[in-house]
Enzyme design. Structure first.
Site, PDB file in Angstrom:
ATOM      1  CG  MET A  85     -11.175 -26.519   5.510  1.00 48.01           C
ATOM      2  SD  MET A  85     -10.073 -27.816   5.862  1.00 48.01           S
ATOM      3  CE  MET A  85      -8.438 -26.593   6.944  1.00 48.01           C
TER       4      MET A  85
ATOM      5  CG  ASP B 214      -6.070 -32.579  10.632  1.00 44.20           C
ATOM      6  OD1 ASP B 214      -7.686 -32.749  10.424  1.00 44.20           O
ATOM      7  OD2 ASP B 214      -5.698 -31.981  11.558  1.00 44.20           O
TER       8      ASP B 214
ATOM      9  CB  SER C  37      -4.846 -30.873  15.148  1.00 45.57           C
ATOM     10  OG  SER C  37      -4.983 -31.208  14.028  1.00 45.57           O
TER      11      SER C  37
ATOM     12  CG  ASP D 217      -9.168 -27.676  10.990  1.00 40.35           C
ATOM     13  OD1 ASP D 217      -8.466 -27.317  11.527  1.00 40.35           O
ATOM     14  OD2 ASP D 217      -9.547 -29.253  10.644  1.00 40.35           O
TER      15      ASP D 217
ATOM     16  CG  MET E 104      -8.137 -32.587   4.415  1.00 46.05           C
ATOM     17  SD  MET E 104      -6.921 -32.078   5.305  1.00 46.05           S
ATOM     18  CE  MET E 104      -6.907 -33.063   7.378  1.00 46.05           C
TER      19      MET E 104
ATOM     20  CG  HIS F 267     -10.614 -32.517   8.573  1.00 40.51           C
ATOM     21  ND1 HIS F 267     -10.160 -31.439   8.653  1.00 40.51           N
ATOM     22  CD2 HIS F 267     -11.067 -32.675   7.125  1.00 40.51           C
ATOM     23  CE1 HIS F 267      -9.950 -30.800   8.104  1.00 40.51           C
ATOM     24  NE2 HIS F 267     -10.397 -31.300   6.290  1.00 40.51           N
TER      25      HIS F 267
ATOM     26  CG  MET G  30      -3.864 -35.463   5.766  1.00 38.85           C
ATOM     27  SD  MET G  30      -2.691 -33.381   5.945  1.00 38.85           S
ATOM     28  CE  MET G  30      -3.563 -32.095   7.232  1.00 38.85           C
TER      29      MET G  30
ATOM     30  CG  HIS H 133      -9.067 -32.013  13.694  1.00 34.37           C
ATOM     31  ND1 HIS H 133     -10.874 -31.784  13.564  1.00 34.37           N
ATOM     32  CD2 HIS H 133      -8.056 -32.317  13.540  1.00 34.37           C
ATOM     33  CE1 HIS H 133     -10.715 -31.866  12.359  1.00 34.37           C
ATOM     34  NE2 HIS H 133      -9.113 -32.146  11.882  1.00 34.37           N
TER      35      HIS H 133
END
Ligand code: DX5
Ligand code: ZN
Length: 220
Positions: free
Chosen positions: A139, A37, A10, A177, A70, A68, A39, A35
């Site tokens: 998660m 992330d 990540s 994760d 979110m 990913h 957000m 990865h």
């Protein structure tokens, strides 16, 4: 067995002032995926990066971008992340009004579909969609921040998913994760995970020796 394990570092734990170089280093160190992330400060309390940054990072590696999301609502951003260069697009079922619709939006972009379950999210949320997806991201921390402590209680959910997938003879990757380290990675693999995400362990352990840390997660 270990040769089938994929490591997805990540970049949340990377130096954001030089993300391009960090991705080149991860590529050279043997990462399977990258990865990313994403957000939004709404679905989760933290804010990270969006499609424009991903587009700028895309030329630095040919490796799979494991994105990913979110963010909520998620549907209106699928096309942008796809065009930015995501290969796998993973969303949270709570971030959409219609899970099938989101799956179809991702499929229409010819991307792999992942669904992520937060520690308290039940398998029931996704059980009617298993035939349509490529990956489940389990998660093992509350989404939002790197460097949190692994929640061992999610291992049972991982085992149940592994069992369902085997019984139905489906080809779904199981990715874990959050808080993965050199010890609990064994637990995760034994429970059926075949993709391990890691931020802090890969970037911080052994003085940030990426190659060593990726190898240790893979072979431990
Ligand atoms: C948390 C993210 C994870 C996390 C991984 O919301 O989805 O990818 O950053 O980082 P570590 O390995 O530090 O928990
Ligand atoms: Zn993540």
């Amino acid at each position: 067995m270990n040769s089938t394990i994929k490591i997805s570092p990540s970049i949340l734990s990377a130096d954001f002032s030089k993300l391009g170089e960090e991705i080149v280093s991860l590529d050279k160190a043997g990462a399977d995926y990258i990865h990313v992330d994403v957000m939004d400060g709404h679905f989760v309390p933290n804010i990270t990066i969006g499609p424009e940054v991903i587009k700028k990072l895309r030329p630095f590696t040919k490796k799979t971008f494991d994105v990913h999301l979110m963010i909520s609502p998620v549907n209106k951003y699928i096309e942008a992340f796809s065009e930015a260069g995501a290969d796998i697009i993973t969303f949270h079922p709570e971030a959409t009004k219609d899970i099938s619709e989101t799956i179809n939006l991702i499929k229409r972009q010819n991307k792999k579909v992942g669904i992520s379950l937060k520690p308290k999210s039940s398998i029931d949320l996704i059980k009617n969609h298993l035939e349509m997806i490529d990956l489940i991201l389990i998660m093992s921390v509350e989404p939002g921040f790197g460097g949190q402590k692994f929640m061992p209680e999610v291992i049972d959910k991982l085992k149940s998913l592994k069992k369902i997938i085997s019984e139905k003879k489906l080809k779904i990757d199981l990715e874990i994760d959050g808080g993965i380290n050199f010890e609990n990675c064994k637990l995760a693999k034994n429970a059926g995970a075949n993709i391990l995400v890691s931020g802090s362990t890969i970037f911080k352990e052994n003085n940030g020796d990426l190659k060593k840390n990726i190898n240790l997660l893979r072979t431990n």
